[in-house]
Scaffold this motif. Sequence first.
Motif, mmCIF file in Angstrom:
data_model
loop_
_atom_site.group_PDB
_atom_site.id
_atom_site.type_symbol
_atom_site.label_atom_id
_atom_site.label_comp_id
_atom_site.label_asym_id
_atom_site.label_seq_id
_atom_site.Cartn_x
_atom_site.Cartn_y
_atom_site.Cartn_z
ATOM 1 N N LYS A 162 10.585 7.795 -10.980
ATOM 2 C CA LYS A 162 10.839 9.129 -11.529
ATOM 3 C C LYS A 162 9.775 9.506 -12.555
ATOM 4 O O LYS A 162 9.330 10.662 -12.617
ATOM 5 N N TYR A 163 9.338 8.530 -13.338
ATOM 6 C CA TYR A 163 8.330 8.789 -14.368
ATOM 7 C C TYR A 163 6.913 8.421 -13.897
ATOM 8 O O TYR A 163 6.012 8.227 -14.705
ATOM 9 N N LYS A 164 6.751 8.326 -12.586
ATOM 10 C CA LYS A 164 5.451 8.125 -11.931
ATOM 11 C C LYS A 164 4.784 6.796 -12.291
ATOM 12 O O LYS A 164 3.563 6.666 -12.200
ATOM 13 N N ASN A 165 5.586 5.832 -12.699
ATOM 14 C CA ASN A 165 5.059 4.477 -12.905
ATOM 15 C C ASN A 165 5.190 3.715 -11.583
ATOM 16 O O ASN A 165 6.028 2.819 -11.429
ATOM 17 N N TYR A 166 4.344 4.105 -10.623
ATOM 18 C CA TYR A 166 4.531 3.636 -9.251
ATOM 19 C C TYR A 166 4.313 2.132 -9.102
ATOM 20 O O TYR A 166 4.987 1.478 -8.302
ATOM 21 N N ARG A 167 3.397 1.566 -9.850
ATOM 22 C CA ARG A 167 3.157 0.124 -9.743
ATOM 23 C C ARG A 167 4.346 -0.677 -10.258
ATOM 24 O O ARG A 167 4.726 -1.694 -9.661
ATOM 25 N N LEU A 168 4.929 -0.214 -11.372
ATOM 26 C CA LEU A 168 6.124 -0.882 -11.873
ATOM 27 C C LEU A 168 7.288 -0.695 -10.906
ATOM 28 O O LEU A 168 8.109 -1.603 -10.726
ATOM 29 N N ALA A 169 7.351 0.472 -10.286
ATOM 30 C CA ALA A 169 8.409 0.722 -9.294
ATOM 31 C C ALA A 169 8.281 -0.252 -8.123
ATOM 32 O O ALA A 169 9.278 -0.799 -7.642
ATOM 33 N N ILE A 170 7.055 -0.474 -7.673
ATOM 34 C CA ILE A 170 6.825 -1.401 -6.558
ATOM 35 C C ILE A 170 7.301 -2.803 -6.926
ATOM 36 O O ILE A 170 7.921 -3.508 -6.114
ATOM 37 N N ILE A 171 7.039 -3.221 -8.177
ATOM 38 C CA ILE A 171 7.471 -4.549 -8.625
ATOM 39 C C ILE A 171 8.991 -4.656 -8.576
ATOM 40 O O ILE A 171 9.549 -5.647 -8.091
ATOM 41 N N SER A 172 9.685 -3.626 -9.057
ATOM 42 C CA SER A 172 11.153 -3.643 -9.067
ATOM 43 C C SER A 172 11.717 -3.658 -7.649
ATOM 44 O O SER A 172 12.620 -4.454 -7.340
ATOM 45 N N TYR A 173 11.191 -2.798 -6.773
ATOM 46 C CA TYR A 173 11.676 -2.769 -5.394
ATOM 47 C C TYR A 173 11.417 -4.111 -4.696
ATOM 48 O O TYR A 173 12.240 -4.593 -3.922
ATOM 49 N N THR A 174 10.273 -4.707 -4.985
ATOM 50 C CA THR A 174 9.932 -6.001 -4.377
ATOM 51 C C THR A 174 10.927 -7.075 -4.798
ATOM 52 O O THR A 174 11.369 -7.890 -3.969
ATOM 53 N N GLU A 175 11.286 -7.080 -6.089
ATOM 54 C CA GLU A 175 12.276 -8.057 -6.568
ATOM 55 C C GLU A 175 13.613 -7.840 -5.884
ATOM 56 O O GLU A 175 14.319 -8.795 -5.555
ATOM 57 N N GLY A 176 13.954 -6.574 -5.670
ATOM 58 C CA GLY A 176 15.205 -6.281 -4.969
ATOM 59 C C GLY A 176 15.192 -6.759 -3.527
ATOM 60 O O GLY A 176 16.197 -7.265 -3.010
#
Length: 382
Positions: free
Chosen positions: A101-115
Amino acid sequence: MDNTKKNWTDQERQELAAKLDKELDDFIDKLPKKKYEDGWPEDRWEEEMDKHPFFMKEPPKPGDEVHPLFEGLQKLKYDPEENEPEDLAVNYKEDGNYNFKYKNYRLAIISYTEGIKVKCENPEINATLLNNRAAAHFFLKNYRSSLQDCQLALKIKPDYEKALVRAANCCFEMKQYQNAIEFCDVILNKQKDNEVILELRQKCVNEEKLKKRNERKRDIEIKKKEKEEEELIKEIIKRGYKIEGGLKGKLSLDKLEPHFPQLVHNRVFLDENNNLIWPVVFVYPEYKIMDYIQEFNEKKTFSELFELVFKSPPEWDTDKKYKPKELAIYFETLQKKVKYVRNETILGNVLASKDYVIKGGTPSFIIMVKGSPAEKRFLEEY
């Protein structure tokens, strides 16, 4: 005991309340005075408040000091012993969505990967995690990774519209137009009037036609170039020009590439009259400098070229003695001897002589003033 209920007047109630308040104040005043040291400093209370997990506006960044309560909440949220796999996957998905949502796409990728690593048994959650990670990759222009995640999501959920749309767009961005058309067709089978997908499909069709046309054009140009290069080699061999490093009757193009940086884009070529146009170097030993001639027609004489080169005296010729008709031309043989060339001689005749070898794809000649002291010294050295 007197159980009779007393009726209080308003004045009596106010007097009793005042008495109780005074007794409470007296009690507090008699308590020992102690300085409160566990609170936030007045000059840093806003900073401390931002660190507190209940008040922070954004999660701590790597390397930031983490509040103990935050660590506890993190452990509570992500500890496999405290959460079921499905809950963990959802928690990581929510974190990913927050960063996205806040355009931190690299951090988003890390979170989705952990999921995704949790491998919960809920296919809907797993498909969503893959699709969301594909979206984050797409915004980072990692189209290949985004497409891979879309394909993995579609294996779990074949009719996943968001994954199909994103896969089509990834293929379009990677110029895989035929694959993009196939993804569009899957969507259009259920949504025939989807204007966005219809427009994307048409763009893919147009680009695919243009791509094939360009490929045909490129193939024609490559074949034309190969034919021209074959003809070039054929004409050089036919004329009997000797190229350093070229085998007898055979010649490769790399032997014709100029070694001088100033002439690197001026390789020999055939003009419309089937004449060879050579890059040439003139060496002036008297001044220890060189001229780089980009085009010298094999059918032209040295005197014709001199008229152009020395039409205006060069800056280094301060005495203005380098005049077209006053110049002597020499070249060095493989035996380290020099041969004289008449000004009226055409370039082709020199190149075809038995003593001349073209080195580095560039004929070179030594130029001096006839009868000058510099010429005499030069000849004495040989």
